[in-house]
Scaffold this motif. Structure first.
Motif, PDB file in Angstrom:
ATOM      1  N   GLU A 110      38.149  43.584  17.517  1.00 56.65           N
ATOM      2  CA  GLU A 110      39.096  44.366  18.330  1.00 56.65           C
ATOM      3  C   GLU A 110      40.241  43.497  18.832  1.00 56.65           C
ATOM      4  OE1 GLU A 110      39.335  47.669  18.913  1.00 56.65           O
ATOM      5  OE2 GLU A 110      37.748  47.791  17.424  1.00 56.65           O
ATOM      6  N   LEU A 111      39.952  42.283  19.223  1.00 53.34           N
ATOM      7  CA  LEU A 111      40.992  41.374  19.695  1.00 53.34           C
ATOM      8  C   LEU A 111      42.054  41.173  18.620  1.00 53.34           C
ATOM      9  CD1 LEU A 111      41.823  39.330  21.996  1.00 53.34           C
ATOM     10  CD2 LEU A 111      40.674  37.596  20.596  1.00 53.34           C
ATOM     11  N   ARG A 112      41.612  40.993  17.386  1.00 56.73           N
ATOM     12  CA  ARG A 112      42.553  40.743  16.290  1.00 56.73           C
ATOM     13  C   ARG A 112      43.457  41.945  16.007  1.00 56.73           C
ATOM     14  NH1 ARG A 112      40.787  36.173  13.069  1.00 56.73           N
ATOM     15  NH2 ARG A 112      40.037  34.714  14.632  1.00 56.73           N
ATOM     16  N   THR A 113      43.067  43.157  16.439  1.00 53.05           N
ATOM     17  CA  THR A 113      43.945  44.318  16.243  1.00 53.05           C
ATOM     18  C   THR A 113      45.195  44.229  17.112  1.00 53.05           C
ATOM     19  OG1 THR A 113      42.923  45.756  17.931  1.00 53.05           O
ATOM     20  CG2 THR A 113      41.967  45.817  15.693  1.00 53.05           C
ATOM     21  N   LEU A 114      45.188  43.333  18.095  1.00 51.81           N
ATOM     22  CA  LEU A 114      46.360  43.197  18.959  1.00 51.81           C
ATOM     23  C   LEU A 114      47.544  42.557  18.241  1.00 51.81           C
ATOM     24  CD1 LEU A 114      44.680  42.200  22.343  1.00 51.81           C
ATOM     25  CD2 LEU A 114      45.619  44.425  21.677  1.00 51.81           C
TER      26      LEU A 114
ATOM     27  N   ASP B  20      35.163  41.483  28.154  1.00 51.19           N
ATOM     28  CA  ASP B  20      36.587  41.191  28.001  1.00 51.19           C
ATOM     29  C   ASP B  20      37.386  42.416  27.554  1.00 51.19           C
ATOM     30  OD1 ASP B  20      38.470  39.115  28.467  1.00 51.19           O
ATOM     31  OD2 ASP B  20      38.781  38.929  26.314  1.00 51.19           O
ATOM     32  N   GLU B  21      36.835  43.590  27.832  1.00 45.75           N
ATOM     33  CA  GLU B  21      37.530  44.820  27.450  1.00 45.75           C
ATOM     34  C   GLU B  21      38.842  44.981  28.210  1.00 45.75           C
ATOM     35  OE1 GLU B  21      34.765  45.777  30.802  1.00 45.75           O
ATOM     36  OE2 GLU B  21      34.579  44.647  28.957  1.00 45.75           O
ATOM     37  N   ASP B  22      38.911  44.398  29.413  1.00 47.41           N
ATOM     38  CA  ASP B  22      40.149  44.492  30.190  1.00 47.41           C
ATOM     39  C   ASP B  22      41.299  43.770  29.495  1.00 47.41           C
ATOM     40  OD1 ASP B  22      38.742  45.933  32.029  1.00 47.41           O
ATOM     41  OD2 ASP B  22      38.525  44.293  33.451  1.00 47.41           O
ATOM     42  N   THR B  23      41.011  42.631  28.887  1.00 42.08           N
ATOM     43  CA  THR B  23      42.055  41.916  28.158  1.00 42.08           C
ATOM     44  C   THR B  23      42.609  42.790  27.037  1.00 42.08           C
ATOM     45  OG1 THR B  23      41.085  39.766  28.622  1.00 42.08           O
ATOM     46  CG2 THR B  23      42.554  39.892  26.724  1.00 42.08           C
ATOM     47  N   LEU B  24      41.713  43.426  26.311  1.00 40.64           N
ATOM     48  CA  LEU B  24      42.150  44.298  25.217  1.00 40.64           C
ATOM     49  C   LEU B  24      43.002  45.451  25.748  1.00 40.64           C
ATOM     50  CD1 LEU B  24      38.768  44.461  23.289  1.00 40.64           C
ATOM     51  CD2 LEU B  24      40.733  43.019  22.757  1.00 40.64           C
ATOM     52  N   PHE B  25      42.544  46.068  26.817  1.00 42.85           N
ATOM     53  CA  PHE B  25      43.258  47.210  27.387  1.00 42.85           C
ATOM     54  C   PHE B  25      44.631  46.793  27.918  1.00 42.85           C
ATOM     55  CE2 PHE B  25      44.416  49.561  31.231  1.00 42.85           C
ATOM     56  CZ  PHE B  25      44.608  50.822  30.688  1.00 42.85           C
ATOM     57  N   TRP B  26      44.652  45.766  28.785  1.00 44.84           N
ATOM     58  CA  TRP B  26      45.909  45.388  29.422  1.00 44.84           C
ATOM     59  C   TRP B  26      46.904  44.797  28.427  1.00 44.84           C
ATOM     60  CZ3 TRP B  26      47.269  47.547  33.648  1.00 44.84           C
ATOM     61  CH2 TRP B  26      46.319  47.941  34.580  1.00 44.84           C
ATOM     62  N   ALA B  27      46.445  44.041  27.470  1.00 48.11           N
ATOM     63  CA  ALA B  27      47.375  43.479  26.477  1.00 48.11           C
ATOM     64  C   ALA B  27      48.043  44.588  25.678  1.00 48.11           C
ATOM     65  CB  ALA B  27      46.634  42.519  25.547  1.00 48.11           C
ATOM     66  N   ARG B  28      47.253  45.564  25.260  1.00 47.70           N
ATOM     67  CA  ARG B  28      47.820  46.682  24.495  1.00 47.70           C
ATOM     68  C   ARG B  28      48.785  47.498  25.369  1.00 47.70           C
ATOM     69  NH1 ARG B  28      47.211  48.319  19.697  1.00 47.70           N
ATOM     70  NH2 ARG B  28      45.342  47.137  19.293  1.00 47.70           N
ATOM     71  N   LEU B  29      48.374  47.792  26.591  1.00 47.81           N
ATOM     72  CA  LEU B  29      49.218  48.571  27.499  1.00 47.81           C
ATOM     73  C   LEU B  29      50.533  47.846  27.791  1.00 47.81           C
ATOM     74  CD1 LEU B  29      49.455  51.066  29.407  1.00 47.81           C
ATOM     75  CD2 LEU B  29      48.569  49.564  31.203  1.00 47.81           C
ATOM     76  N   MET B  30      50.425  46.556  28.107  1.00 55.27           N
ATOM     77  CA  MET B  30      51.635  45.817  28.471  1.00 55.27           C
ATOM     78  C   MET B  30      52.565  45.606  27.278  1.00 55.27           C
ATOM     79  SD  MET B  30      49.912  43.286  31.324  1.00 55.27           S
ATOM     80  CE  MET B  30      50.932  41.937  30.933  1.00 55.27           C
ATOM     81  N   SER B  31      52.035  45.623  26.086  1.00 52.78           N
ATOM     82  CA  SER B  31      52.900  45.458  24.915  1.00 52.78           C
ATOM     83  C   SER B  31      53.671  46.735  24.593  1.00 52.78           C
ATOM     84  CB  SER B  31      52.080  45.032  23.704  1.00 52.78           C
ATOM     85  OG  SER B  31      51.316  46.123  23.214  1.00 52.78           O
TER      86      SER B  31
END
Length: 136
Positions: A54-58, A4-15
């Motif tokens: 890592e998810l919670r860092t979002l 699920d690294e893509d979720t972490l990457f894309w969520a951070r990028l899109m924010s």
């Protein structure tokens, strides 16, 4: 991250980035279910805890904790499904408990309930028969 690294990457990028909509696809993303399932089977507890940290860092991207917990539940349900399919009912039950505790839509709540019933039935069918003393 193990998964699920893509979720972490894309969520951070899109924010953080400016976004624009395009009408035509610019990339095709293929997911291999076998490869994905294999990743869920190796060291699932440690990997899940690392990923959840890592998810919670979002939250620093102004993503509500409730949304992150909902994602956590979806991933836990995927992990439970893989372990159930592979016969590891104990791990499936532990991840199903995480999924059941997470905020969810009705469809996900139904999937949790369905897997809880499937686990109970499979455990009952695989349990050794009970010997009754003094019967007949």
């Amino acid at each position: 991250m193990a998964y699920d690294e893509d979720t972490l990457f894309w969520a951070r990028l899109m924010s953080k980035a400016s976004l624009a909509m395009v009408s035509q696809p610019v990339m095709v993303y293929e997911v291999s279910p076998v490869r994905s399932d294999d990743r869920f089977a190796l060291n699932p507890v440690r990997r899940f805890l690392d990923w959840r940290r890592e998810l919670r860092t979002l939250t620093d991207c102004n993503i509500p904790l409730s949304a992150l917990k909902a994602r956590e539940g979806l991933v836990a349900l995927k992990i439970a499904r893989v372990h159930y399919a592979r016969g590891d009912l104990g791990t499936a039950a532990r991840f199903l408990a995480v999924a059941a505790a997470a905020p969810k839509r009705r469809s996900e709540a139904w999937r949790c309930l369905r897997y809880r019933f499937k686990l109970a039935a499979r455990r009952r069918l695989s349990a050794p028969p009970i010997k009754l003393q003094g019967a007949l």
